[in-house]
Design a protein around this motif. Sequence first.
Motif, PDB file in Angstrom:
ATOM      1  N   GLN A  44      -6.496  11.955   2.672  1.00 30.13           N
ATOM      2  CA  GLN A  44      -6.551  10.789   2.473  1.00 30.13           C
ATOM      3  C   GLN A  44      -4.689  11.203   1.759  1.00 30.13           C
ATOM      4  N   ARG A  48       0.242   1.767   6.103  1.00 28.40           N
ATOM      5  CA  ARG A  48      -0.192   2.630   4.804  1.00 28.40           C
ATOM      6  C   ARG A  48       0.447   3.535   4.475  1.00 28.40           C
ATOM      7  N   SER A  52      -8.682  15.004   0.837  1.00 28.39           N
ATOM      8  CA  SER A  52     -10.254  14.662   2.468  1.00 28.39           C
ATOM      9  C   SER A  52     -11.626  14.475   1.502  1.00 28.39           C
ATOM     10  N   SER A  82      -5.153  11.516   8.592  1.00 26.13           N
ATOM     11  CA  SER A  82      -5.511  10.692   9.460  1.00 26.13           C
ATOM     12  C   SER A  82      -6.780  10.465   8.661  1.00 26.13           C
ATOM     13  N   GLU A  83      -7.889   9.076   9.088  1.00 25.94           N
ATOM     14  CA  GLU A  83      -8.425   9.255   9.030  1.00 25.94           C
ATOM     15  C   GLU A  83      -9.452   8.180  10.077  1.00 25.94           C
ATOM     16  N   ARG A  95       0.223  -1.390  -0.095  1.00 19.23           N
ATOM     17  CA  ARG A  95       0.094  -0.352   0.277  1.00 19.23           C
ATOM     18  C   ARG A  95       1.182   1.384  -0.295  1.00 19.23           C
ATOM     19  N   LYS A 119      -3.399   7.822   7.202  1.00 13.29           N
ATOM     20  CA  LYS A 119      -3.245   7.084   5.419  1.00 13.29           C
ATOM     21  C   LYS A 119      -2.285   7.186   4.721  1.00 13.29           C
ATOM     22  N   ASP A 120      -1.382   8.510   4.857  1.00 16.86           N
ATOM     23  CA  ASP A 120      -0.753   8.881   4.591  1.00 16.86           C
ATOM     24  C   ASP A 120       0.679   9.993   5.179  1.00 16.86           C
ATOM     25  N   ASP A 175      -2.577   1.349  10.584  1.00 14.55           N
ATOM     26  CA  ASP A 175      -4.019   0.702  11.370  1.00 14.55           C
ATOM     27  C   ASP A 175      -2.979   0.438  12.973  1.00 14.55           C
ATOM     28  N   ARG A 206      -7.965  11.005  -2.954  1.00 18.15           N
ATOM     29  CA  ARG A 206      -6.328   9.918  -2.755  1.00 18.15           C
ATOM     30  C   ARG A 206      -5.595   9.999  -2.545  1.00 18.15           C
TER      31      ARG A 206
END
Length: 755
Positions: free
Chosen positions: A326, A227, A339, A294-295, A180, A281-282, A243, A386
């Motif tokens: 994202q 991620r 986002s 973050s998500e 990923r 996420k990034d 995660d 994304r």
Amino acid sequence: MHDRSMSRGSTSRGFRSRRSVTALALALTAPLLTVPLTATDATAITAPVALTADDLPTWQTNGIVHALAQADGTVFAGGTFSAIRPAGAAAGDPAEQQAVNFAAFDAATGAPTGCTLSFTVGEGVATVRALDVSPDGQTLYAGGYFGAVNGVGVNSLAAIDIDTCTPNPDFHPAVTATVRALDVTDSTVYLGGDFGTVNGQTRERFAAVDTAGALTAWTANADEPGRAVEVAADGQHVVIGGDFFTVNGANSHALAVTDATTGAVTTAYPSGFFPNNSVVKDITADTSGVYTASEGTGGGVFDGRAAFEPDTFAQRWRDTCLGATQALQLYQGVVYSASHAHDCSTMGSFPDGQRRHLLAQTTADPALLGWVPDTNDGIGEGIGPRVFALAPKDGTDYLWVGGEFTTVDGTPQQALTRFASGPDTGAPTVPQVKVESIEADKVAVHWRSSFDTDDSRLTYRVYKDGGSTPVYEVTGDSLPWSRPQITWTDPAVAAGETHSYRISASDGTNTSARSAAQSVTVASAADAYAAAVRGDGAGLYWRFNETANAYAADSSGADDSGVHWNAPTQAVADGAAGSGSSVGYTGSQSEWTYTDKRHATPSAYSLELWFKTTTTTGGKLIGFANKVQLTSTSYDKHLYLNNAGRLYFGVYTGTVRTINTTQSFNDGAWHHVVATQGSGGLRLYVDGTLRASNALVTTSENRSGFWRVGGDNLDSWPSRPTSRYYTGLIDEVAVYGSALTASQVTSHYATGTAP
């Protein structure tokens, strides 16, 4: 992660000095001049933003773009798709070309190049999830879930020779599940994902191989998917995100800093630093710091961006917008983010409502800047954009955006779009204008600030009586979610004269069309009712006599304008207090009027309006609430009708407290209502007479919010009507920062009903 090769031969990672840009409410008083004013133009683009928001023609995919990278003016896109097509073309267009999860484009034209690669898998759905280019620009690394590239067998990680656009058959590390994230140095390929082994050895969710595909000693075993992976600017550390809750056994949730050689955790972020239901996420980094996206899922999440110092990795700032960030891209001291942000109220910005998919902040300050192009949520998970890549070519820097969106700024465009460092070609919106003469020998010209998606500071020019030279010029700040009213009082008028006014907005390069001409005859005497309202200190006064647009002008002098949401009926030829017109609300759950400004909870206040209705389903007339475009979850200080037409006035003090009339007022006649709260408690007046009171209730819920007219939540309130939303006419809305006295209320009613 984000491709470092973009900096070769480019200044795209240089930084400007910090300059915060905020939207400021303006209350401007006209100077007593009869000659045109001159002012320094706003300059497109408003610093520190250095990218336009003008989306450029770009080929599209028929699926989702998960990964972008660039080398020497070529942009590589990977994801889950089977074809590409020109900008403006619908799926299935004759010009559509096959593209199996990968395509390459010219950064400057948006058109495909001759590089064609096919990423496939024997079982399941192949996808490309990560792309990165080696620092020398010779090799493109791709990660995802696939078993072959152009028929050459690989295991979810491949190396592509960029010059020949062919996979390297000698690079085939065995990765057992989806990759990923990637980040590449001169000697090492760092990867994150879902895997548990690489080349037959345990590497849980993160690993590193050399450029020949051999496993290195770097070990950062995590308990949940990886991620994001990013080599810090010092080259000595690798920052990982995902995660996870542990890395190499250390308590570190969603983010950790590791030694670039061994993988040992050098900085941990234990559970609680980020909520347990949030992930990273990034990650992107440069010499100014490390920045994370973050998500989260569920309540109490962290969905925004955070900045960390480049040496200590201590947090510098964190924003608290909600809406699943994202991707991030650094450019000239600004952090651009992808986002679906829908609630930035905890940062003093827009409340929960419309989703905004592309935003910007400085590296030093989380305040949102005036760069707001937009997409929709699109297909798949409905995430929107994304991924980013910044690609310089021929002296221009291009920001490419990929994702699952299907529109850009309201125009059909799927999965890919791009913006540039210039030129800026988009003009601001046309100002919405209201002209009135409610004082003797004066004309007040009100307008709602325009907005421009890459210029938060605009210059306005007022033209009078069809003239070609502006009679007034002023510069003001605005954002799409904060468009403060500006007022100019024309000093060069006399009673009985008729004048017309038009206004344009300029970003310094592009100028809007002028607004439609609005005419007014100069009054010889003050409007008696308006004078009473203004004289008694109204801080918001909507006369509701506009004929079109979403703008409700404020005549109080405080420039506290309103926004009509979903078009209640304007210019109804039936007005109260001599106004001549009013606004009609249909009882629809999608139609009301709200203040553009956020307000602190008032300690003392008065609510005043006129209403006319025959409704038997009740509804809210006016109230204080925490949302503007959605049904509020915090709501009090409100006036509402029950089904029988009785009026209720209530506040929340930890307990619901209300007073109400015993008489019904849904008789089809105009009625004047005033509700006050202060040291004397709650008081409710109708048609100049005190109808109910409670001297003991002197406080209300202490939350900031917005005034709303026409409807909102009434759940759990006494005698709750069938409808939260009012059906009927409303006029002459005023809010005061004090409790009007009985004599003032009686005077207002008498003045409003006088012949």
